[in-house]
Design an enzyme around this catalytic site. Structure first.
Site, PDB file in Angstrom:
ATOM      1  N   LEU A   1       0.834  -1.206   0.000  1.00 20.00           N
ATOM      2  CA  LEU A   1       0.000   0.000   0.000  1.00 20.00           C
ATOM      3  C   LEU A   1       0.869   1.257   0.000  1.00 20.00           C
ATOM      4  CD1 LEU A   1      -2.788   1.295   0.063  1.00 20.00           C
ATOM      5  CD2 LEU A   1      -2.757   1.128   2.557  1.00 20.00           C
TER       6      LEU A   1
ATOM      7  N   ILE B   1      21.939  19.554  17.169  1.00 17.28           N
ATOM      8  CA  ILE B   1      21.296  18.493  17.937  1.00 17.28           C
ATOM      9  C   ILE B   1      21.932  17.124  17.690  1.00 17.28           C
ATOM     10  CG2 ILE B   1      19.051  17.423  18.469  1.00 17.28           C
ATOM     11  CD1 ILE B   1      19.401  20.384  19.319  1.00 17.28           C
TER      12      ILE B   1
ATOM     13  N   SER C   1      22.547  15.086  14.331  1.00 17.42           N
ATOM     14  CA  SER C   1      22.729  14.564  12.981  1.00 17.42           C
ATOM     15  C   SER C   1      22.930  15.703  11.988  1.00 17.42           C
ATOM     16  CB  SER C   1      21.519  13.723  12.575  1.00 17.42           C
ATOM     17  OG  SER C   1      20.346  14.482  12.632  1.00 17.42           O
TER      18      SER C   1
ATOM     19  N   TRP D   1      10.257   3.165  21.653  1.00 21.73           N
ATOM     20  CA  TRP D   1      10.220   2.923  20.216  1.00 21.73           C
ATOM     21  C   TRP D   1      10.555   1.464  19.866  1.00 21.73           C
ATOM     22  CZ3 TRP D   1      12.708   8.229  18.443  1.00 21.73           C
ATOM     23  CH2 TRP D   1      11.708   9.206  18.519  1.00 21.73           C
TER      24      TRP D   1
ATOM     25  N   GLU E   1       6.037  10.499  25.027  1.00 19.16           N
ATOM     26  CA  GLU E   1       5.184   9.528  24.333  1.00 19.16           C
ATOM     27  C   GLU E   1       4.767   8.367  25.212  1.00 19.16           C
ATOM     28  OE1 GLU E   1       6.552   8.052  20.619  1.00 19.16           O
ATOM     29  OE2 GLU E   1       6.841  10.063  19.813  1.00 19.16           O
TER      30      GLU E   1
ATOM     31  N   CYS F   1      12.138  16.484  21.479  1.00 16.41           N
ATOM     32  CA  CYS F   1      11.455  17.096  20.351  1.00 16.41           C
ATOM     33  C   CYS F   1      10.225  17.838  20.855  1.00 16.41           C
ATOM     34  CB  CYS F   1      11.055  16.026  19.345  1.00 16.41           C
ATOM     35  SG  CYS F   1      12.478  15.138  18.726  1.00 16.41           S
TER      36      CYS F   1
ATOM     37  N   GLU G   1      12.493  21.747  21.255  1.00 16.31           N
ATOM     38  CA  GLU G   1      11.929  22.283  20.023  1.00 16.31           C
ATOM     39  C   GLU G   1      10.945  23.383  20.409  1.00 16.31           C
ATOM     40  OE1 GLU G   1      10.930  18.948  17.591  1.00 16.31           O
ATOM     41  OE2 GLU G   1       9.732  20.168  16.234  1.00 16.31           O
TER      42      GLU G   1
ATOM     43  N   HIS H   1      12.118  21.281  10.181  1.00 16.78           N
ATOM     44  CA  HIS H   1      11.176  20.571   9.309  1.00 16.78           C
ATOM     45  C   HIS H   1      10.879  21.358   8.040  1.00 16.78           C
ATOM     46  CE1 HIS H   1      10.446  19.091  13.411  1.00 16.78           C
ATOM     47  NE2 HIS H   1      10.447  17.921  12.797  1.00 16.78           N
TER      48      HIS H   1
ATOM     49  N   CYS I   1      15.981  20.503  16.117  1.00 11.67           N
ATOM     50  CA  CYS I   1      16.132  19.044  16.127  1.00 11.67           C
ATOM     51  C   CYS I   1      17.288  18.693  15.192  1.00 11.67           C
ATOM     52  CB  CYS I   1      14.808  18.404  15.660  1.00 11.67           C
ATOM     53  SG  CYS I   1      14.703  16.638  16.035  1.00 11.67           S
TER      54      CYS I   1
HETATM   55  N1  GLN Z   1      20.512  13.312  17.930  1.00  7.96           N
HETATM   56  C1  GLN Z   1      19.372  13.047  17.105  1.00  7.96           C
HETATM   57  C2  GLN Z   1      19.530  13.742  15.764  1.00  7.96           C
HETATM   58  O1  GLN Z   1      20.037  14.793  15.717  1.00  7.96           O
HETATM   59  C3  GLN Z   1      18.087  13.496  17.751  1.00  7.96           C
HETATM   60  C4  GLN Z   1      16.872  13.190  16.908  1.00  7.96           C
HETATM   61  C5  GLN Z   1      15.546  13.440  17.568  1.00  7.96           C
HETATM   62  O2  GLN Z   1      15.439  14.162  18.513  1.00  7.96           O
HETATM   63  N2  GLN Z   1      14.495  12.864  17.061  1.00  7.96           N
HETATM   64  O3  GLN Z   1      19.108  13.248  14.758  1.00  7.96           O
HETATM   65 ZN    ZN Z   2      14.307  16.280  18.176  1.00 10.58          ZN
END
Ligand code: GLN
Ligand code: ZN
Length: 769
Positions: free
Chosen positions: A22, A446, A448, A576, A620, A658, A680, A709, A741
């Site tokens: 899908l 943050i 990455s 997760w 979460e 986040c 965030e 984003h 983020c």
């Molecule tokens: N250290 C992670 C990154 O920068 C944090 C990602 C997240 O908060 N979802 O990708």
């Molecule tokens: Zn984040």
């Protein structure tokens, strides 16, 4: 005799397809590379296949299949798609997708994560109860009018009839529908009930005319805290729907009914479904409270987890209930199987022993069938199946791969000491400052940096064995080196290695820890065409060797500036993953905490002065009921503290969360005692900081100054003005400057420009003081 037989059914089935058919059909349609007919053909095939896989059930769900989201489907059925998508032309389905994805009027697909593709704003998305599934929030206003469009349900019902399926249409009940939505003008949602009920009546009539005997009406909000007005609204609504020519099975799931139990028992419906995995101790009370002739459907197979059911134990519990209820007893999974992967048979690479402990959607329905046969015809009728099940349960219970005495010992050794820094923040801060020598408004990111095509290709080639380990490692090192160089050129203060070696912030750690297993096709829908493949936490967690130290040490060797060690926290790893059902979540979390703690200490020993531990998913995990929040937060925060706080006072601990409401959990956030928290905030115009101010949050904060984003490049002025707002709430000595983020979904060009402006903004702020 036959009316004494137990009937089996399911509340819903995964729709994405065992090979994510899908997903690919949807994305091809959105890209414009396939037609609506192609998409509908794939959807129809999936429905028929899934009905086939549910063949053994007495009643099979129909209408649970969705091209995007079941709540959005309900909005369409009730004629409540937002005004802004009306009248844009094209197929009605395009309107539906516009709400889902915010698609441009021209039909050009918007970038997936952006959801703002020019023409129409997407509907808001939020978490479906305590799952990782996200639904499109219905929108309401005082003048909202509803109008039935039963076409989707009727078409699926016709298909089901043609496929000779014993169909049970599934809809979301009126109260849950209202509760899950959002009033856009501040008007009272319950005020709409009187307009909504006639449309529900019409819908039930229409389903009855097409031959439906039973309709499943989902009211999961019955397991949440309801005030008296909502309770009363339940009575009003179901009294109004009672005279329809169909039988209603009112379904609740994900938790206990508690004070809503008698409310539910008194509603004039022909049957109720109860989540007997989460609410087993309520079963007897409910049966007693229900009218004599009502159907009691028990969810006895866990629809939220991947483990085999202990069939013998379940039978021992159910046999007396069967004797008491006879044909009034129905059996089902606890909730829709949407939240588990489709088919274990696809996993031929999974370790055989671990595999023998698992059941995905298709296998769970087999278990249900065995239970019903045993109850209807006696255990002898399924002796072999029960014996196989017993062996699997026994093997898992005693396996050395699940139970590791060393981990058990370490757990016993946990004391409050373990989670405590030696000195309070006020005394640690100057010690850290002396070593780190950072300017005011220090800048960082943050973690990455862009996951380029080259990085992804190298990783996938390495996994497939197409390139050797050395080539792979060298490629990653080169990425790290260029990432460090770039950050130095930009003039950032605390650097990161960029995380090129990580596919995913949980999987990366899971792959290196004992007690974790991975599937090839264990996909679960997260939203729309997006799926996640949660790792399986099956055994005691141990860390055979350091997981990140080499990468971080290498990155540190390239620069004089401080390099952040970068880890995912225990609570996020837990939330997760698919977790064990043979011990409390808290115990699994503590085990993860001990493993991460060792990594933190190894990083410190290797010279790391700053270590970040991400807890993106802390919120979460909050339980559905407020009354249980405290207990969760206690062990979640303690787990973080155990992971983080074994370091020397000179070592600076960061954490990142986040977009998240902190209002009701600020005390717990403070109790984590991280030296620096990055959050965030840019979309909230720094208002998210109010609570930190009110609470007099004592440690340092990096409120994200731009939204990663969005592809837009933030201006220097905008970021300066956001930081000034931040400084009105938090003393400037305790503020950091960073994005919202991680940057992995962005391209390098955007990242360079945005960070250049960010560093410039920090310079201007410093000049102001
Ligand atoms: N250290 C992670 C990154 O920068 C944090 C990602 C997240 O908060 N979802 O990708
Ligand atoms: Zn984040």
């Amino acid at each position: 005799m036959s009316q004494d037989r137990i009937l089996t059914h399911s509340l819903g089935y995964p729709r994405i397809g065992k090979k994510r058919e899908l997903k690919f059909a949807l994305e091809a349609y959105w890209r414009g590379s396939s037609s609506l007919e192609d998409l509908q053909a794939t959807a129809g095939e999936l429905r028929r296949r899934h009905w086939g896989e549910q063949e053994s059930l007495g009643l099979v769900p129909v209408g649970d299949f969705s091209l995007y989201d079941q709540v959005l489907d309900m909005s369409a059925t009730l004629g409540n798609l937002p005004q802004r998508v009306q009248g844009l032309g094209g197929d009605p389905l395009d309107n539906y997708f516009r709400v889902a994805r915010g698609r441009a009027a021209q039909g050009a697909g918007a970038p997936e994560e952006c959801g703002c593709g020019g023409g129409v704003a997407a509907g808001e998305m939020t978490k479906w109860f305590d799952t990782n599934y996200h639904y499109i929030v219905p929108e309401f206003a005082e003048n909202t009018r509803f109008e039935l469009d039963a076409s989707r349900l009727i078409a699926q019902l016709a298909e089901a009839t043609e496929a000779r399926v014993s169909a049970k249409p599934v809809i979301i009940g009126p109260l849950s529908y209202l509760a899950l939505g959002k009033s856009k003008d501040g008007s009272d949602k319950l005020g709409l009930l009187s307009r909504l009920l006639p449309v529900y009546s019409e819908l039930l009539d229409a389903l009855a005319r097409r031959g439906a005997e039973w309709v499943q009406v989902d009211e999961p909000i019955l397991v949440t805290d309801l005030d008296e007005r909502w309770q009363e609204a339940f009575r009003v609504a179901y009294a109004a729907l009672r005279a329809r020519p169909v039988k209603l099975l009112l379904a609740t799931y994900f938790g206990r009914l508690k004070e809503n139990l008698s409310l539910l028992a008194d509603l004039p419906v022909e049957g109720v479904h109860l989540d007997a995995i989460n609410g087993r101790e309520e079963v007897n009370t409910l049966i007693e409270a229900m009218p004599e002739e009502s159907v009691v459907s028990l969810g006895v197979i866990n629809g939220r987890n991947v483990w085999k059911t202990d069939l013998q134990a379940t039978l021992e519990w159910l046999e007396p209930l069967k004797a008491r209820l006879a044909g009034r007893l129905w059996l089902a999974p606890s909730c829709s199987l949407l939240h588990v992967p489709v088919d274990l048979d696809s996993e031929d690479r999974l370790d055989a022993e671990i595999r023998s402990w698992l059941a995905f959607a298709k296998q769970k329905l087999k278990e249900l069938r065995v239970l019903a046969l045993a109850l209807n015809e006696g255990r002898d009728a399924v002796r072999e199946e029960l014996e196989d099940n017993r062996k699997a349960i026994e093997s898992r219970r005693s396996s050395e791969r699940v139970h590791n005495p060393k981990v058990q010992d370490a757990l016993q050794g946990i004391s409050p000491e373990l989670g405590r820094r030696k000195r309070p923040f006020m005394e640690r801060a100057p010690r850290q400052a002396k070593i780190l020598k950072l300017p005011e408004f220090p800048t960082t990111t943050i973690g990455s940096f862009p996951q380029t095509k080259e990085i992804r290709r190298a990783r996938s080639q390495f996994k497939k064995g197409k390139i050797g380990r050395d080539v792979y490692l060298n490629t990653m090192r080169e990425e790290i080196a260029s990432c460090v160089r770039q950050q130095e050129e930009l003039g950032l203060d605390v650097l990161v290695h960029g995380e090129p070696e990580r596919n995913d912030m949980v999987e990366y750690f899971g792959e290196q820890l004992d007690g974790y297993a991975f599937t090839d096709f264990g996909w679960v829908q997260s939203y729309g065409s997006r799926c996640v493949k949660p790792p399986l936490l099956f055994g005691d967690i141990a860390r055979p060797k350091a997981m990140t130290v080499e990468w971080i040490s290498y990155a540190q060797s390239l620069t004089e500036k401080p390099m952040k060690g970068m880890l995912t926290g225990p609570v996020t790893i837990l939330n997760w993953s698919f977790v064990r059902d043979d011990q409390p979540r808290s115990v699994s979390c503590y085990q993860l905490a001990l493993a991460i703690r060792e990594e933190v200490l190894d990083l410190e020993r290797a010279g790391a002065q700053v270590i970040q531990i991400d807890e993106a998913a802390l919120r979460e995990g909050l339980p559905l009921r407020r009354s249980q929040w405290g207990e969760y937060l206690d062990w979640a925060v303690e787990s973080f503290r155990i992971a983080a706080n074994g370091v020397r006072d000179e070592t600076q601990i960061h954490t990142h969360m986040c977009y998240s409401e902190f209002n009701d959990i600020i005390e717990s956030i403070a109790a984590m005692d991280a030296d620096v928290i990055t959050i965030e905030t840019s979309r909230s115009d720094m208002e998210l900081l109010d609570v930190f101010d009110r609470f007099r949050y004592p440690n340092e904060i990096g409120p994200g100054v731009y939204d990663i984003h969005s592809p837009n490049i933030p201006t220097v002025e905008h970021m300066v003005s956001l930081m000034r707002k931040a400084a009105e709430r938090i003393p400037k000595e305790r503020l950091w400057v960073n994005p919202d983020c991680g940057l992995k979904t962005r391209g390098w060009r955007e990242v360079d420009l945005a960070l250049e402006n960010m560093v410039e903004a920090a310079k201007q702020l410093r000049a102001e003081v």
